[in-house]
Motif scaffolding. Structure first.
Motif, short mmCIF file in Angstrom:
data_model
loop_
_atom_site.label_atom_id
_atom_site.label_comp_id
_atom_site.label_asym_id
_atom_site.label_seq_id
_atom_site.Cartn_x
_atom_site.Cartn_y
_atom_site.Cartn_z
N ILE A 278 -2.37 5.20 -2.31
CA ILE A 278 -1.89 6.41 -1.65
C ILE A 278 -0.59 6.11 -0.92
CG2 ILE A 278 -2.45 8.27 -0.06
CD1 ILE A 278 -5.28 6.08 -1.07
N THR A 279 0.39 6.96 -1.09
CA THR A 279 1.70 6.76 -0.48
C THR A 279 2.04 7.93 0.43
OG1 THR A 279 2.44 5.61 -2.47
CG2 THR A 279 4.14 6.33 -0.92
N ASP A 280 2.48 7.62 1.63
CA ASP A 280 2.98 8.61 2.57
C ASP A 280 4.17 8.00 3.30
OD1 ASP A 280 2.35 11.34 3.83
OD2 ASP A 280 2.53 10.07 5.60
N GLU A 281 4.88 8.80 4.06
CA GLU A 281 6.09 8.30 4.71
C GLU A 281 5.82 7.23 5.76
OE1 GLU A 281 6.25 12.01 7.92
OE2 GLU A 281 7.92 11.62 6.58
N ASN A 282 4.58 7.13 6.25
CA ASN A 282 4.25 6.14 7.28
C ASN A 282 3.30 5.05 6.81
OD1 ASN A 282 5.74 7.41 9.41
ND2 ASN A 282 4.13 8.95 9.53
N ALA A 283 2.67 5.24 5.65
CA ALA A 283 1.65 4.29 5.22
C ALA A 283 1.61 4.18 3.70
CB ALA A 283 0.28 4.72 5.74
N PHE A 284 1.25 3.00 3.25
CA PHE A 284 0.96 2.74 1.84
C PHE A 284 -0.43 2.12 1.80
CE2 PHE A 284 1.28 -0.45 -1.72
CZ PHE A 284 1.06 0.48 -2.73
N SER A 285 -1.40 2.84 1.22
CA SER A 285 -2.79 2.44 1.33
C SER A 285 -3.43 2.28 -0.03
CB SER A 285 -3.58 3.50 2.12
OG SER A 285 -3.02 3.72 3.40
N CYS A 286 -4.44 1.43 -0.07
CA CYS A 286 -5.29 1.26 -1.24
C CYS A 286 -6.74 1.39 -0.80
CB CYS A 286 -5.06 -0.09 -1.91
SG CYS A 286 -6.18 -0.43 -3.30
N ILE A 287 -7.50 2.26 -1.50
CA ILE A 287 -8.93 2.40 -1.26
C ILE A 287 -9.65 2.05 -2.55
CG2 ILE A 287 -10.78 3.91 -0.46
CD1 ILE A 287 -8.74 5.77 0.69
N THR A 288 -10.65 1.19 -2.46
CA THR A 288 -11.41 0.80 -3.64
C THR A 288 -12.89 0.69 -3.30
OG1 THR A 288 -11.58 -0.80 -5.43
CG2 THR A 288 -11.10 -1.67 -3.24
#
Length: 476
Positions: A278-288
């Motif tokens: 998931i990409t947003d202007e404040n965070a780059f996240s991975c959920i698994t």
């Protein structure tokens, strides 16, 4: 407003965060900064040193330097992973292993976490990054608490009541703000090298995405295998929505259609429904929700290839915004030198650092392009290229006008001094000059003498200025 979205709490296997603090380095201080880091036991990072592959990421995690280098195309790898420590045209990384245990406290939770390591990275254009790698103890943490930790720790300076109510505990020391914790414990000698100059001489505080005084965060969340990753979970990861003011799970939207469209737009679902990026202007996240063994492999990518992809996109955005900000401050009629410097910066950035093709692997390319898309780098780059064209057009007009004025002045001097002035006083300037004879000059003779001497001085000054410009251009 009452929250109409049902929030189901999720149990965690792993919660990893990388907090990234971009900063501006004091002009011409990188070498001193480097020497201080070496004194503070930071180690230069080189991709050829495989002993560093498992040093900075925690006990279970390892970054393959060979795979990381192959992940990027050669011209990108050359400046992401320079072979020389003094290569100022590349990313120069200095890392320090910490493995210290701290805790984040508030009225609603006490979260123990480990800080595995810290990076300081020098970049071209006097930019730098500080990266802090943390791991939460997941037997004490659920999904909302992991998000809340990211939300609170990334805030450098407190902005609201929830920030004021939380604090970081390290041994017997208490820190009300992340900024003081970072610059007193993690990197105690780094603050002196950050650009704290006046706002009209720096650009970083003026950047739109840094107005809230927060760090960027790369998150990796491994849920237990029987979990279901919903669009609500994806939305919360993108927006870093943890707990509300009452300490209950929070989401910043109530319209399920909006959450669905937002999550589908921001999520990279190639490996769904088990894994999402998931990409947003404040965070780059991975959920698994993959098995622990598979989750470890994904986390290694988050520490390696994807980490550098995030850094590279942040670097692009900051430089592009810096250039745009410099252009807005240039006073065209008074700062010809700054215009030439800005033209060189844009040309250098376009030729050496901003490429359409960066990543060699298809899945990596898609994730990288997603980051670029949400940071708006392509639009910023188009605007900067338009700025370059405007600068070239102005410089061409300025040069033509200057040449025209100079030719007119020289023509007048040539006519007056050559035809009139030199004929009036030339004989008196031959051989030993009789200064006493000049006392008897008429007004016209004095005028001719002044014109002749000033013409000589102007000619010398033009020659010196041309030589100076030539030397300056050869430096670049």
């Amino acid at each position: 407003m009452e929250n109409r979205v049902a929030l189901t709490e999720k149990r965690m296997q792993v919660a990893l965060h990388q907090f990234i603090f971009p900063f501006s380095i004091n002009l011409n201080s990188q070498n001193q900064f480097k020497e201080q880091l070496l004194k503070d036991e930071f180690i230069p990072f080189f991709i050829g040193e495989t002993k560093q592959e498992d040093r900075y990421y925690g006990a279970e995690y390892k970054v393959s330097h060979r795979e990381m280098e192959r992940y990027y195309l050669p011209f990108t790898s050359s400046f992401l992973f320079p072979h020389e420590e003094d290569n100022e045209k590349g990313f120069r990384r200095y890392s320090k292993q910490l493995n210290i245990v701290c805790s984040l406290h508030s009225p609603y939770y006490n979260l123990a976490f480990t800080i595995h390591s810290i990076d300081v990275i020098f970049c071209p254009f006097d930019l730098g990054f500080i990266t802090i790698r943390t791991e939460l103890k997941c037997e004490e943490v659920n999904y909302s608490l992991a998000l809340e930790f990211a939300k609170r720790f990334r805030v450098l300076q407190n902005m609201n009541k929830q920030d004021d109510e939380s604090y970081i505990q390290y041994n017997d020391l208490t820190f009300k703000e992340s900024e003081s914790f970072i610059f007193h414990i993690l990197g105690p000698n780094t603050s002196a090298f950050l650009d704290h100059g006046r706002l009209d001489k720096v650009y970083f505080e003026k950047l739109p995405f840094f107005l809230d005084e927060c760090m960027y965060v790369a998150c990796f969340y491994s849920l237990v295998e029987d979990s279901e990753i919903s669009l609500v979970d994806i939305y919360r990861a993108a927006r870093i929505d943890g707990l509300n003011k009452e300490g209950k799970p929070f989401i910043g939207a109530t319209n399920l259609n909006y959450i669905k469209s937002y999550s589908e737009l921001h999520a990279y679902d190639r490996w769904g429904p088990d894994t999402y990026f998931i990409t947003d202007e404040n965070a780059f996240s991975c959920i698994t929700k993959q098995s622990h063994a598979v989750a470890v492999k994904i986390a290694n990518k988050m520490y390696g290839e994807y980490y550098y992809g995030l850094l590279l996109n942040l670097f692009h955005k900051i430089v592009l915004l810096k250039i745009s900000n410099q252009y807005s401050q240039v006073r065209l009629e008074q700062n010809q030198g700054k215009i030439e410097e800005l033209i060189r910066s844009i040309t250098d950035f376009s030729a050496k650092y901003y490429f359409i093709e960066v990543v060699s692997q298809s899945q990596g390319k898609e994730i990288f392009l997603q980051l670029r898309k949400f940071y708006g780098n392509d639009e910023l780059f188009v605007e900067v290229k338009r700025t370059l064209n405007d600068l070239f057009e102005y410089q061409s007009n300025y040069t033509n006008k200057r040449a025209s004025y100079l030719l007119r002045i020289l023509t007048i001097y040539t006519v007056i001094s050559g035809i009139y002035g030199m004929n009036q006083v030339i004989e008196d300037l031959k051989g030993p000059i009789s200064w006493r004879k000049m006392q008897d000059y008429s007004v016209f003779q004095y005028f001719a003498l002044i014109v002749a001497l000033s013409g000589i001085l102007i000619g010398i000054s033009l020659a010196v200025d041309s030589l100076r410009q030539l030397i300056k251009k050869r430096k670049y």
